[in-house]
Design a protein around this motif. Structure first.
Motif, PDB file in Angstrom:
ATOM      1  N   LYS A   1      -6.728   0.994  -1.942  1.00 42.03           N
ATOM      2  CA  LYS A   1      -5.489   1.835  -1.834  1.00 42.03           C
ATOM      3  C   LYS A   1      -4.769   0.598  -3.131  1.00 42.03           C
ATOM      4  O   LYS A   1      -4.415   1.296  -3.208  1.00 42.03           O
ATOM      5  CB  LYS A   1      -5.103   1.727  -0.659  1.00 42.03           C
TER       6      LYS A   1
ATOM      7  N   GLN B   1       1.528   4.298  -3.308  1.00 40.20           N
ATOM      8  CA  GLN B   1       0.687   6.228  -3.425  1.00 40.20           C
ATOM      9  C   GLN B   1       1.439   6.735  -4.416  1.00 40.20           C
ATOM     10  O   GLN B   1       1.378   7.644  -4.622  1.00 40.20           O
ATOM     11  CB  GLN B   1       1.138   6.835  -1.944  1.00 40.20           C
TER      12      GLN B   1
ATOM     13  N   ILE C   1       1.253  -0.757   0.188  1.00 43.32           N
ATOM     14  CA  ILE C   1       0.208   0.132  -0.017  1.00 43.32           C
ATOM     15  C   ILE C   1       1.041   1.514  -0.002  1.00 43.32           C
ATOM     16  O   ILE C   1       0.888   2.033  -0.880  1.00 43.32           O
ATOM     17  CB  ILE C   1      -0.760  -0.119   1.414  1.00 43.32           C
ATOM     18  N   GLU C   2       2.255   0.957   1.076  1.00 38.47           N
ATOM     19  CA  GLU C   2       2.817   2.737   1.202  1.00 38.47           C
ATOM     20  C   GLU C   2       3.571   2.636  -0.336  1.00 38.47           C
ATOM     21  O   GLU C   2       3.120   3.954  -1.115  1.00 38.47           O
ATOM     22  CB  GLU C   2       3.985   2.288   2.120  1.00 38.47           C
TER      23      GLU C   2
ATOM     24  N   LYS D   1      10.277   2.518  -0.420  1.00 38.70           N
ATOM     25  CA  LYS D   1       8.984   1.652  -0.231  1.00 38.70           C
ATOM     26  C   LYS D   1       9.698   0.030  -1.131  1.00 38.70           C
ATOM     27  O   LYS D   1       9.254  -0.318  -0.765  1.00 38.70           O
ATOM     28  CB  LYS D   1       7.778   2.166  -1.272  1.00 38.70           C
TER      29      LYS D   1
END
Lengths: 263, 263
Positions: free
Chosen positions: B223, B33, B29-30, B137
């Motif tokens: 997300k 973005q 998810i990180e 990430k």
């Protein structure tokens, strides 16, 4: 960091901060799976060749060196905790000039609060031997909290550029009236909404999920205590962000009216 | 890594893997973005002084250097992606001898799959300029996936130590019957339960949450696409874990019957 002339607004900055809440909650949950491991925070607690400090400080510096080499700290939304960082191996890039030149950096204060007030609330007492893992997660939380708090510079710049409020800010800054600036910056409705939202996010992201993928819905099973995140924001994150905002504004006037944010 | 004689069981290993799912989903998810930022994966895509490789490779090596200095890769559950890592600045520690000496490391294979198959499914096409953030990430996802996959060594060791199955494993290993070993290792009921659970976890942890803290409950707002995590496990994570298990078992017999896990 993605600001353009169009989106350098309080609304857009707040959206960034809202997304950052998720990252911070994830990172706290990740840290909470290891015990407190106090020894990593104590100066000399773990013996490190030719280094005088704590294990966390040593490791954070090594990580920041790796990040500095790829230009992390040339970005106006990144603030290092340690010093004597190496030069970047990448060519410099020109970031939009959104802030006045400033050295506002309250990471030392943040570090103390993190170790003394936050770690004890999200971890179990004890030492499970996972020192490297715990320190890795600590660095991640610290980097995110630092980014959140120093984002106050953008918040302050955007608020200062509000034509209706600018004369008032200028007067307060001229008088070095920190309390007055703090009051003018404060928007209680936004803060209250934020705290309500955080509690719900902590419940959702921290939910304990059984083997079939169903949340147990028991508050005591949550991976971090539900109040920890909003308490941390209320007591530390919001006030520290405002410290950054005030400090930044005190430096802001030197560049008035010559500086306007450039994209 | 916390195994004791009492908890070096398949059940406990599975609990570790279940907790690791949460970390992997958070990390995906990180990463999601930021846009794909293809340039960070291309050899020479970003010009780095005195380095011949991709930006991600450069940064991952720098990070692994920092981690190596604090002993990460001496732990039997950690496997580096890069080589020529510095020595640790910490005194060595004695980990329990749970595995036979082995060099099983399929991180090269994992890296290719991650870049070509996983990144495109969790990111939007395009370049948003956040190269450092995206690579940070990426490294986090890669380290977690690597840990997950190489945990197969513990799974294999625990399964090999099942007295009912050991004679069968020994026979298959003697015949270098990789397919036979793979079949014997496979527990379809566990895999199906895992995939169901992952989809639900992805929905909970990836939920888009509105300003008041209420999940929007719209699948398209999630997300990351809901199927991405279970597809990734089904197509890559589970098969790669089994590659590790099989490779490990092929090396296992050299140490039979002299080696028994020691705590």
């Amino acid at each position: 960091m993605n600001f353009t002339k169009k989106n350098f607004t309080l609304d857009h900055i707040r959206q960034e901060l809202v997304r950052l809440e998720d990252s911070i909650i994830f990172a706290l949950i990740e840290r909470s799976q290891f015990q407190k491991n106090d020894i990593i925070y104590k100066c000399g607690g773990i013996n490190i060749k030719e280094f005088d400090g704590s294990f966390l400080e040593y490791f954070l510096h090594e990580l920041e060196c790796a990040h500095a080499k790829v230009r992390r700290y040339t970005s106006p939304d990144e603030t290092p905790f340690t010093t004597n960082l190496p030069d970047s191996v990448l060519p410099p890039i020109q970031f939009p000039k959104l802030l006045v030149p400033n050295n506002v950096n309250i990471n030392d204060q943040l570090m103390k609060i993190y170790i003394n007030e936050i770690v004890p609330k999200i971890t179990d007492e004890g030492d499970d031997g996972n020192h490297g893992s715990a320190a890795t997660k600590d660095c991640h939380v610290l980097q995110l909290l630092s980014r959140r708090i120093h984002f106050g510079k953008f918040v302050a710049e955007a608020k200062f550029n509000d034509p209706l409020l600018q004369p008032k800010y200028i007067e307060l800054i001229r008088n070095k009236d920190k309390c007055g600036i703090n009051d003018l910056l404060t928007n209680l409705a936004v803060e209250e909404k934020l705290l309500r939202r955080l509690r719900r996010k902590a419940a959702i992201f921290g939910a304990e999920i059984d083997g079939d993928g169903i949340p147990t819905l028991k508050e005591e099973d949550n991976k971090i205590p539900l109040d920890v995140v909003c308490d941390m924001y209320e007591k530390y994150v919001i006030p520290l962000t405002k410290v950054v905002e005030v400090e930044y504004l005190l430096e802001r006037l030197k560049y008035y009216p010559s500086f306007v944010p450039e994209f």
